[in-house]
Scaffold this motif. Structure first.
Motif, mmCIF file in Angstrom:
data_model
loop_
_atom_site.group_PDB
_atom_site.id
_atom_site.type_symbol
_atom_site.label_atom_id
_atom_site.label_comp_id
_atom_site.label_asym_id
_atom_site.label_seq_id
_atom_site.Cartn_x
_atom_site.Cartn_y
_atom_site.Cartn_z
ATOM 1 N N THR A 171 0.801 -1.220 0.000
ATOM 2 C CA THR A 171 0.000 0.000 0.000
ATOM 3 C C THR A 171 0.836 1.274 0.000
ATOM 4 N N LEU A 172 2.023 1.242 0.588
ATOM 5 C CA LEU A 172 2.844 2.448 0.717
ATOM 6 C C LEU A 172 4.151 2.371 -0.063
ATOM 7 N N LEU A 202 -6.881 1.481 11.361
ATOM 8 C CA LEU A 202 -8.083 2.106 10.810
ATOM 9 C C LEU A 202 -7.767 3.455 10.168
ATOM 10 N N ASN A 203 -6.903 4.240 10.795
ATOM 11 C CA ASN A 203 -6.496 5.526 10.210
ATOM 12 C C ASN A 203 -5.769 5.311 8.886
ATOM 13 N N GLY A 207 -7.141 6.367 4.236
ATOM 14 C CA GLY A 207 -6.505 7.058 3.132
ATOM 15 C C GLY A 207 -6.263 6.209 1.907
ATOM 16 N N LEU A 208 -6.794 4.985 1.891
ATOM 17 C CA LEU A 208 -6.551 4.062 0.784
ATOM 18 C C LEU A 208 -7.816 3.877 -0.035
ATOM 19 N N ARG A 209 -7.627 3.523 -1.305
ATOM 20 C CA ARG A 209 -8.745 3.284 -2.201
ATOM 21 C C ARG A 209 -8.449 2.049 -3.068
ATOM 22 N N GLY A 210 -9.537 1.492 -3.626
ATOM 23 C CA GLY A 210 -9.404 0.404 -4.589
ATOM 24 C C GLY A 210 -8.739 -0.830 -4.018
ATOM 25 N N GLY A 211 -7.768 -1.377 -4.775
ATOM 26 C CA GLY A 211 -7.084 -2.599 -4.369
ATOM 27 C C GLY A 211 -6.300 -2.439 -3.086
ATOM 28 N N LYS A 212 -5.768 -1.232 -2.839
ATOM 29 C CA LYS A 212 -5.003 -1.010 -1.612
ATOM 30 C C LYS A 212 -5.909 -1.088 -0.386
ATOM 31 N N ASP A 217 -8.126 -4.148 4.343
ATOM 32 C CA ASP A 217 -9.235 -4.910 4.937
ATOM 33 C C ASP A 217 -8.777 -6.312 5.335
ATOM 34 N N ARG A 218 -7.960 -6.935 4.494
ATOM 35 C CA ARG A 218 -7.474 -8.292 4.828
ATOM 36 C C ARG A 218 -6.632 -8.273 6.098
#
Length: 297
Positions: A171-172, A202-203, A207-212, A217-218
């Motif tokens: 993600t980053l 949770l924070n 700031g993430l969208r889509g596949g990230k 969530d996983r």
């Protein structure tokens, strides 16, 4: 295997004698319990049928006088339905690993339950003041350890670190921002507590969208399902282990003879060879032969 099943192979030590000192200097008896599954290369029934068919073809071309009698089909052990089958390894050990009892079972989850109950009874597990469980995060392993009189079953911190590290990099990226975030999450989990660590997750997810976001969530679902196994902040105070390194080591040494190029096993034979190494790792090798010689004489 037969002596262990009948509880005729005495361990020679008990949980109440596994003494160690806490960081405050208090002496307590402490025992760890862990289990894991390993994949063993086996011979399938399809392979056995194919080998027998080739053998019959060769015999048909040989003179009758040179043919050796084949074993009856009923006398041949049946092959497995898959090329790899899971064998469970369990380990009970003290803080210094001076005392250790390693067990092996190819009987599936039911066999693992019997193994854990039997070995816990052999070392009188209830006699330890502190009884800790450590697993790699598999829910089924936690459920099986919870049948024992353990105070708590912990998630191996290394496996938690792997999941956080993978999610952070996906993600980053691979840069400093990802490393800083990973270290922050691990610090919160290890030294502060579950709630602050979960709020940070949770924070991060917001700031993430889509596949990230799916990656986030996983990880959050993985952590939430194991909340009761992540009380790491209390471990340093008591001197408790947070890693399952001793268990991973036993998985390696018990399968060292089993795995390798070209090695295929009947499942019962693989279990027996693994049990020989488990006997050695449990420091019961000489005790076993003493019993065997006494029985002969």
């Amino acid at each position: 295997l037969r002596l262990s099943a009948k509880e005729e192979l005495e361990v020679g030590w008990s949980a109440s004698g596994c003494k160690t000192k806490t960081p405050s200097g208090t002496e307590v008896s402490r025992l760890y319990c862990s289990a894991d599954g390993v994949m063993v290369p086996t011979i399938t029934q399809a392979e056995k049928d194919k080998r027998r068919a080739r053998t019959l073809q060769r015999r048909g071309r040989m003179p009758r006088a040179k043919r050796r009698r084949l074993p009856r089909l009923g006398a041949v052990r049946k092959g497995t339905d898959q090329r790899f089958k899971q064998v469970y390894v369990s380990s009970l050990y003290d803080q210094s690993q001076t005392h250790r009892l390693v067990g092996v079972s190819a009987g599936g989850t039911a066999g693992l339950s019997r193994l854990l109950r039997r070995d816990a009874a052999r070392v009188l597990l209830r006699g330890a003041q502190e009884r800790r469980g450590i697993v790699d995060g598999a829910v089924c392993l936690r459920n099986h350890l919870e049948i024992l009189p353990l105070e708590e079953v912990m998630l191996d911190f290394y496996h938690f670190t792997e999941h956080v590290g993978e999610a952070g990099k996906l993600t980053l990226g691979e840069g400093k921002a990802a490393q800083d975030w990973i270290q922050k999450v691990l610090h919160l989990a290890r030294n502060v507590g579950y709630e602050p660590m979960f709020r940070e997750l949770l924070n991060w997810r917001c700031g993430l969208r889509g596949g990230k976001r799916q990656v986030a969530d996983r990880l959050i679902n993985y952590v939430a399902q194991r909340q009761q196994m992540m009380g790491y902040e209390r471990c340093d105070e008591h001197g408790w282990d947070v890693g399952s390194g001793p268990m991973e080591s036993m998985c390696g040494v018990t399968t060292d003879r089993i795995k390798g190029r070209g090695r295929r096993w009947n499942l019962e034979n693989a279990e027996a060879v693994m049990e020989l190494e488990a006997l050695h790792q449990s420091n019961l090798w000489q005790r076993y032969w003493d019993i065997a010689f006494a029985a002969c004489n």
